[in-house]
Design a protein around this motif. Structure first.
Motif, short mmCIF file in Angstrom:
data_model
loop_
_atom_site.label_atom_id
_atom_site.label_comp_id
_atom_site.label_asym_id
_atom_site.label_seq_id
_atom_site.Cartn_x
_atom_site.Cartn_y
_atom_site.Cartn_z
N LEU A 74 -17.77 -30.92 -48.16
CA LEU A 74 -16.64 -30.24 -47.52
C LEU A 74 -16.75 -30.36 -46.01
O LEU A 74 -17.82 -30.17 -45.45
CB LEU A 74 -16.63 -28.76 -47.90
N LEU A 75 -15.63 -30.67 -45.38
CA LEU A 75 -15.54 -30.70 -43.92
C LEU A 75 -14.68 -29.51 -43.51
O LEU A 75 -13.64 -29.26 -44.11
CB LEU A 75 -14.87 -31.99 -43.45
N THR A 76 -15.12 -28.79 -42.51
CA THR A 76 -14.38 -27.61 -42.09
C THR A 76 -14.60 -27.29 -40.63
O THR A 76 -15.66 -27.60 -40.08
CB THR A 76 -14.77 -26.40 -42.98
N ALA A 77 -13.60 -26.66 -40.02
CA ALA A 77 -13.72 -26.23 -38.63
C ALA A 77 -14.55 -24.95 -38.56
O ALA A 77 -15.33 -24.75 -37.64
CB ALA A 77 -12.34 -25.99 -38.02
N ALA A 78 -14.39 -24.10 -39.55
CA ALA A 78 -15.15 -22.85 -39.63
C ALA A 78 -15.26 -22.48 -41.10
O ALA A 78 -14.38 -22.80 -41.89
CB ALA A 78 -14.43 -21.74 -38.87
N VAL A 79 -16.34 -21.82 -41.45
CA VAL A 79 -16.55 -21.45 -42.84
C VAL A 79 -17.29 -20.12 -42.91
O VAL A 79 -18.16 -19.83 -42.11
CB VAL A 79 -17.31 -22.57 -43.60
N GLU A 80 -16.89 -19.31 -43.88
CA GLU A 80 -17.56 -18.05 -44.13
C GLU A 80 -18.66 -18.27 -45.16
O GLU A 80 -18.60 -19.20 -45.96
CB GLU A 80 -16.56 -17.02 -44.66
N LYS A 81 -19.65 -17.39 -45.14
CA LYS A 81 -20.77 -17.51 -46.08
C LYS A 81 -20.29 -17.52 -47.52
O LYS A 81 -20.77 -18.31 -48.34
CB LYS A 81 -21.78 -16.38 -45.87
N ARG A 82 -19.32 -16.68 -47.84
CA ARG A 82 -18.85 -16.61 -49.22
C ARG A 82 -18.20 -17.94 -49.64
O ARG A 82 -18.29 -18.34 -50.79
CB ARG A 82 -17.91 -15.44 -49.44
N GLN A 83 -17.56 -18.62 -48.68
CA GLN A 83 -16.95 -19.91 -48.99
C GLN A 83 -18.02 -20.97 -49.25
O GLN A 83 -17.86 -21.82 -50.12
CB GLN A 83 -16.04 -20.38 -47.86
N ILE A 84 -19.12 -20.91 -48.50
CA ILE A 84 -20.22 -21.85 -48.74
C ILE A 84 -20.78 -21.63 -50.14
O ILE A 84 -20.97 -22.58 -50.91
CB ILE A 84 -21.34 -21.66 -47.69
N VAL A 85 -21.03 -20.37 -50.49
CA VAL A 85 -21.57 -20.06 -51.81
C VAL A 85 -20.61 -20.52 -52.90
O VAL A 85 -21.02 -21.17 -53.87
CB VAL A 85 -21.87 -18.54 -51.94
N GLU A 86 -19.32 -20.22 -52.74
CA GLU A 86 -18.34 -20.63 -53.74
C GLU A 86 -18.28 -22.15 -53.86
O GLU A 86 -18.25 -22.69 -54.97
CB GLU A 86 -16.95 -20.08 -53.38
N ALA A 87 -18.28 -22.84 -52.74
CA ALA A 87 -18.23 -24.30 -52.76
C ALA A 87 -19.44 -24.88 -53.49
O ALA A 87 -19.30 -25.78 -54.32
CB ALA A 87 -18.15 -24.85 -51.35
N LEU A 88 -20.62 -24.37 -53.21
CA LEU A 88 -21.83 -24.85 -53.87
C LEU A 88 -21.80 -24.52 -55.36
O LEU A 88 -22.22 -25.33 -56.20
CB LEU A 88 -23.08 -24.29 -53.20
N GLN A 89 -21.27 -23.34 -55.71
CA GLN A 89 -21.15 -22.98 -57.12
C GLN A 89 -20.17 -23.90 -57.84
O GLN A 89 -20.34 -24.18 -59.02
CB GLN A 89 -20.70 -21.52 -57.27
N LEU A 90 -19.16 -24.35 -57.13
CA LEU A 90 -18.16 -25.25 -57.73
C LEU A 90 -18.63 -26.71 -57.76
O LEU A 90 -17.92 -27.56 -58.27
CB LEU A 90 -16.84 -25.15 -56.97
N GLY A 91 -19.80 -26.96 -57.21
CA GLY A 91 -20.34 -28.31 -57.31
C GLY A 91 -20.41 -29.11 -56.02
O GLY A 91 -20.83 -30.26 -56.04
N ALA A 92 -19.97 -28.53 -54.91
CA ALA A 92 -20.09 -29.27 -53.64
C ALA A 92 -21.56 -29.53 -53.36
O ALA A 92 -22.42 -28.73 -53.70
CB ALA A 92 -19.47 -28.46 -52.50
N ARG A 93 -21.83 -30.65 -52.76
CA ARG A 93 -23.21 -31.01 -52.42
C ARG A 93 -23.49 -30.82 -50.94
O ARG A 93 -24.62 -30.88 -50.51
CB ARG A 93 -23.46 -32.47 -52.80
N GLY A 94 -22.42 -30.60 -50.15
CA GLY A 94 -22.62 -30.41 -48.74
C GLY A 94 -21.45 -29.74 -48.06
O GLY A 94 -20.34 -29.74 -48.58
N VAL A 95 -21.74 -29.14 -46.91
CA VAL A 95 -20.73 -28.52 -46.05
C VAL A 95 -21.08 -28.94 -44.62
O VAL A 95 -22.19 -28.70 -44.16
CB VAL A 95 -20.75 -26.98 -46.16
N VAL A 96 -20.12 -29.59 -43.95
CA VAL A 96 -20.34 -30.07 -42.59
C VAL A 96 -19.22 -29.55 -41.71
O VAL A 96 -18.05 -29.66 -42.06
CB VAL A 96 -20.38 -31.62 -42.54
#
Length: 150
Positions: free
Chosen positions: A63-85
């Motif tokens: 996932l690429l993002t300008a800003a991200v909240e902790k809950r969004q990181i957790v949700e993304a990883l739970q949904l299968g994302a392998r990275g957040v940049v």
């Protein structure tokens, strides 16, 4: 920018989340760079759709993002994302994240995360601590009493 790297090849581009899901299923890329704030179909919704077992596309998502909240990181990883940049990261950070994810690791912000479970525990604990602080250390019943009309 991505094609400037000798070992990377762009095989598709999408203008929104729906198109990204469709192309990911068709083209089956090794890595999908998914913007969190896409029109029509936001990044987390597209990721959710890609993670449905019947429709799952075997793709590693960053996932690429300008800003991200902790809950969004957790949700993304739970949904299968392998990275957040973060988008404001240096180009080399994105390239490093892509290579680490291709090697089977996770990447969050500017760091490789080899122990994802430990990272999530720390992230969830800080989120829990922040929520507890917002309640000023009061129990739910005490908050109810304090917020009652006099």
């Amino acid at each position: 920018m991505l094609e400037a790297e000798a070992d990377l090849k762009v095989i598709g581009e999408a203008s929104d989340g729906s198109e990204a899901v469709k192309l990911a299923r068709q083209l089956k890329p090794d890595i999908l760079l998914l913007d969190l704030a896409m029109p029509k179909h936001p990044g987390l919704e597209a990721l959710r759709e890609l993670s449905i077992p019947a429709n799952a596309a075997p793709v590693r998502v960053i996932l690429l993002t300008a800003a991200v909240e902790k809950r969004q990181i957790v949700e993304a990883l739970q949904l299968g994302a392998r990275g957040v940049v973060l988008k404001d990261s240096a180009t080399q950070v994105l390239f490093k994240a892509i290579h680490k994810v291709m090697a089977g690791e996770y990447w969050v912000h500017r760091d490789s995360v080899s122990n994802l479970v430990q990272y999530l525990r720390v992230l969830m604990q800080t989120t829990h601590d922040e929520a507890r602080q917002k309640k000023f250390g009061l129990t739910p019943r005490e908050l109810e009493i304090v917020s009652a009309d006099a």
